[in-house]
Motif scaffolding. Structure first.
Motif, mmCIF file in Angstrom:
data_model
loop_
_atom_site.group_PDB
_atom_site.id
_atom_site.type_symbol
_atom_site.label_atom_id
_atom_site.label_comp_id
_atom_site.label_asym_id
_atom_site.label_seq_id
_atom_site.Cartn_x
_atom_site.Cartn_y
_atom_site.Cartn_z
ATOM 1 N N ALA A 1 0.823 -1.214 0.000
ATOM 2 C CA ALA A 1 0.000 0.000 0.000
ATOM 3 C C ALA A 1 0.857 1.264 0.000
ATOM 4 O O ALA A 1 0.616 2.195 -0.780
ATOM 5 N N ILE A 2 1.873 1.294 0.866
ATOM 6 C CA ILE A 2 2.739 2.478 0.938
ATOM 7 C C ILE A 2 3.465 2.694 -0.383
ATOM 8 O O ILE A 2 3.543 3.825 -0.894
ATOM 9 N N CYS A 3 3.962 1.617 -0.958
ATOM 10 C CA CYS A 3 4.689 1.730 -2.216
ATOM 11 C C CYS A 3 3.767 2.151 -3.359
ATOM 12 O O CYS A 3 4.153 2.939 -4.223
ATOM 13 N N GLY B 1 11.799 -1.395 -8.553
ATOM 14 C CA GLY B 1 10.978 -2.483 -8.021
ATOM 15 C C GLY B 1 11.502 -3.847 -8.421
ATOM 16 O O GLY B 1 11.531 -4.788 -7.609
ATOM 17 N N ALA B 2 11.944 -3.980 -9.668
ATOM 18 C CA ALA B 2 12.499 -5.242 -10.149
ATOM 19 C C ALA B 2 13.794 -5.584 -9.411
ATOM 20 O O ALA B 2 14.049 -6.755 -9.080
ATOM 21 N N PHE B 3 14.605 -4.577 -9.132
ATOM 22 C CA PHE B 3 15.862 -4.790 -8.410
ATOM 23 C C PHE B 3 15.600 -5.319 -7.001
ATOM 24 O O PHE B 3 16.283 -6.237 -6.529
ATOM 25 N N ILE B 4 14.585 -4.772 -6.335
ATOM 26 C CA ILE B 4 14.253 -5.218 -4.979
ATOM 27 C C ILE B 4 13.790 -6.673 -4.988
ATOM 28 O O ILE B 4 14.199 -7.483 -4.148
ATOM 29 N N TRP C 1 8.774 -7.913 -1.049
ATOM 30 C CA TRP C 1 7.962 -8.420 -2.175
ATOM 31 C C TRP C 1 6.750 -7.519 -2.396
ATOM 32 O O TRP C 1 6.334 -7.283 -3.530
ATOM 33 N N GLY C 2 6.187 -7.014 -1.304
ATOM 34 C CA GLY C 2 5.059 -6.089 -1.418
ATOM 35 C C GLY C 2 5.440 -4.808 -2.132
ATOM 36 O O GLY C 2 4.649 -4.246 -2.895
ATOM 37 N N ILE C 3 6.670 -4.325 -1.906
ATOM 38 C CA ILE C 3 7.149 -3.132 -2.610
ATOM 39 C C ILE C 3 7.173 -3.386 -4.110
ATOM 40 O O ILE C 3 6.711 -2.571 -4.915
ATOM 41 N N GLY C 4 7.717 -4.539 -4.511
ATOM 42 C CA GLY C 4 7.759 -4.872 -5.930
ATOM 43 C C GLY C 4 6.382 -4.992 -6.542
ATOM 44 O O GLY C 4 6.147 -4.538 -7.672
ATOM 45 N N ASN C 5 5.440 -5.582 -5.800
ATOM 46 C CA ASN C 5 4.081 -5.723 -6.315
ATOM 47 C C ASN C 5 3.409 -4.370 -6.462
ATOM 48 O O ASN C 5 2.694 -4.120 -7.446
#
Length: 433
Positions: free
Chosen positions: A293-295, A316-319, A350-354
């Motif tokens: 949500a934050i991302c 995001g892909a790097f994370i 993973w949530g950041i990437g999503n």
């Protein structure tokens, strides 16, 4: 959603009521999807751990996303005929039925519910993408704002709110489920009844959306026959599949589905359940939802055009690549609290990437294919659902490490194609325009 600086740019003949309608519709859409998907998302997270007999949970979800893929081919036609508002209302009923089937989970209830939800999901997501993007276009046109920035903000608000469904739904799961003796879990009936109520409220809320003016209503009023509509649809699909922009972005569309299914099926089953138990699935997915949500909100506000989308997607892909390398190397931390925090950190990253992929892919398609939104979002859901179905069907037959290798390979291929598109091909399109 803060719009104070935007309203100062309003021209004299603009109507304030129209602005309120745009903002109001975005907020309604956000809340409706939150209410529906906090229920469905939590149920989906539990499928691989609760309905284990005959692998019913994973197979049901595999059937669901296979059905989703098949119906995505015609979803754009259905949305054009119904209109995006009616499409999201009808699509929401599939989620209600699937949750209800879990009250009596067996092959005779879960399989039909999964098949219908595949159809419902295809039209609700094409309808959502079309509705939100057309609302952003209208808002930008009414007030002479930068189109890419408005699309980014609207998608950021929607996906940020949507990501909260993992937090809210899984906290409810954590509160109501109890690990009983013999590995059985209690409290599922009360949980599913609460989720049915939430889903019902979400569907009712959708009825208050405004109908969007323009292209979709013109298509609804058309007197074209069904056969001519199908022929036109096939031509549109073929034209999109021959478009170099779609060809290059398809790997990323597919990966966005793979990475979602990975956390739903693999992360919960192989990392969380053995360490934290079935109740821990809800807590871990809540952490995932918070970071998502934050991302989503942050990425949406930072989006201003193709250049910003390229940078955000790359980060995001790097994370996610870091997480996959850690899992591939079988890196772990021994110790109770530290081990738990490490697993939750993986979920958060993973949530950041999503969050990045959800916001940026929607904005990307909305900018590049604004003259065929239904077709573009149908392509998004087609490739996402195919890849999600593959994960659920393969989950029982390949090892966790093999799945990680597949994910890492898919990520590399998709990012290369996406970067080639944004850095090379789109320069040609921009200069031509």
């Amino acid at each position: 959603m803060a719009m104070d600086e935007e309203t100062s740019l309003v021209v004299e003949n603009s109507s304030p009521a129209r602005t309120l309608n745009h903002k109001r519709d975005v907020h309604i859409l956000c809340w409706a999807f939150l209410l529906i998907f906090l229920a469905y998302g939590a149920v989906q997270n539990l499928e691989s751990t609760i309905n284990t007999e005959g692998d019913l949970g994973n197979i049901s979800l595999g059937i669901l996303y296979l059905s989703f893929a098949v119906f995505s081919v015609v979803a754009s036609l259905v949305v054009r005929k119904l209109g995006s508002k009616n499409a999201v209302i009808l699509g929401s009923t599939g989620y209600w039925l699937f949750i209800a089937a879990n009250l009596k989970p067996n092959w005779y209830t879960m399989v039909p519910a999964s098949l219908f939800l595949g159809f419902a999901a295809s039209i609700i997501w094409v309808g959502q993408g079309t509705y939100l993007t057309s609302t952003a276009h209208s808002h930008a046109n009414d007030y002479h704002l930068h189109e890419g920035a408005v699309i980014g903000k609207f998608n950021g608000e929607f996906w940020g709110m949507f990501a909260c469904h993992q937090l809210v739904g899984n906290l409810i799961t954590l509160a109501l489920l109890r690990d009983g003796k013999g590995g059985k879990t209690s409290g599922t009936t009360l949980l599913f009844v609460m989720f049915l109520c939430s889903s019902t409220l979400g569907t009712i809320l959708m009825c208050f959306l405004s109908k969007r003016n323009g292209k979709e209503e013109e298509l609804q009023d058309s007197s074209a026959t069904f056969s001519s509509s199908v022929v036109s649809l096939l031509r549109t699909i073929l034209a999109l599949l021959l478009d170099i922009r779609i060809i290059l972005v398809i790997p990323l569309l597919a990966y966005s589905g793979l990475q979602q299914a990975f956390v739903w099926a693999e992360y919960t089953k192989y990392l969380i359940k053995p360490t934290l138990g079935e109740r821990g699935v809800g807590g871990a997915m809540a952490v995932y939802g918070v970071f998502d949500a934050i991302c989503s909100l942050t990425a949406g506000r930072l989006t201003s055009g193709l250049s910003s989308i390229t940078i955000i997607v790359s980060l995001g892909a790097f994370i996610q690549a870091i997480v996959l390398f850690l899992l591939l190397l079988n890196y772990s931390i021994s110790g109770g609290l530290l081990s738990t925090l490490y697993l939750l950190l993986i979920g958060g990253m993973w949530g950041i990437g999503n969050g990045v992929l959800n916001t940026q892919l929607s904005a990307f398609l909305g900018i590049l294919f604004k003259h065929d939104l239904e077709g573009a979002f149908a392509q998004l859901k087609l490739w996402q659902s195919i890849s999600i179905a593959v994960v659920y069907f393969l989950s029982s037959y390949i090892s966790f490490q093999t799945m990680v290798v597949i994910m890492l390979t898919a990520l590399c291929i998709s990012v290369i194609g996406f970067l080639f598109l944004t850095l090379k091909i789109e320069r040609v399109f921009c200069h031509a325009s």
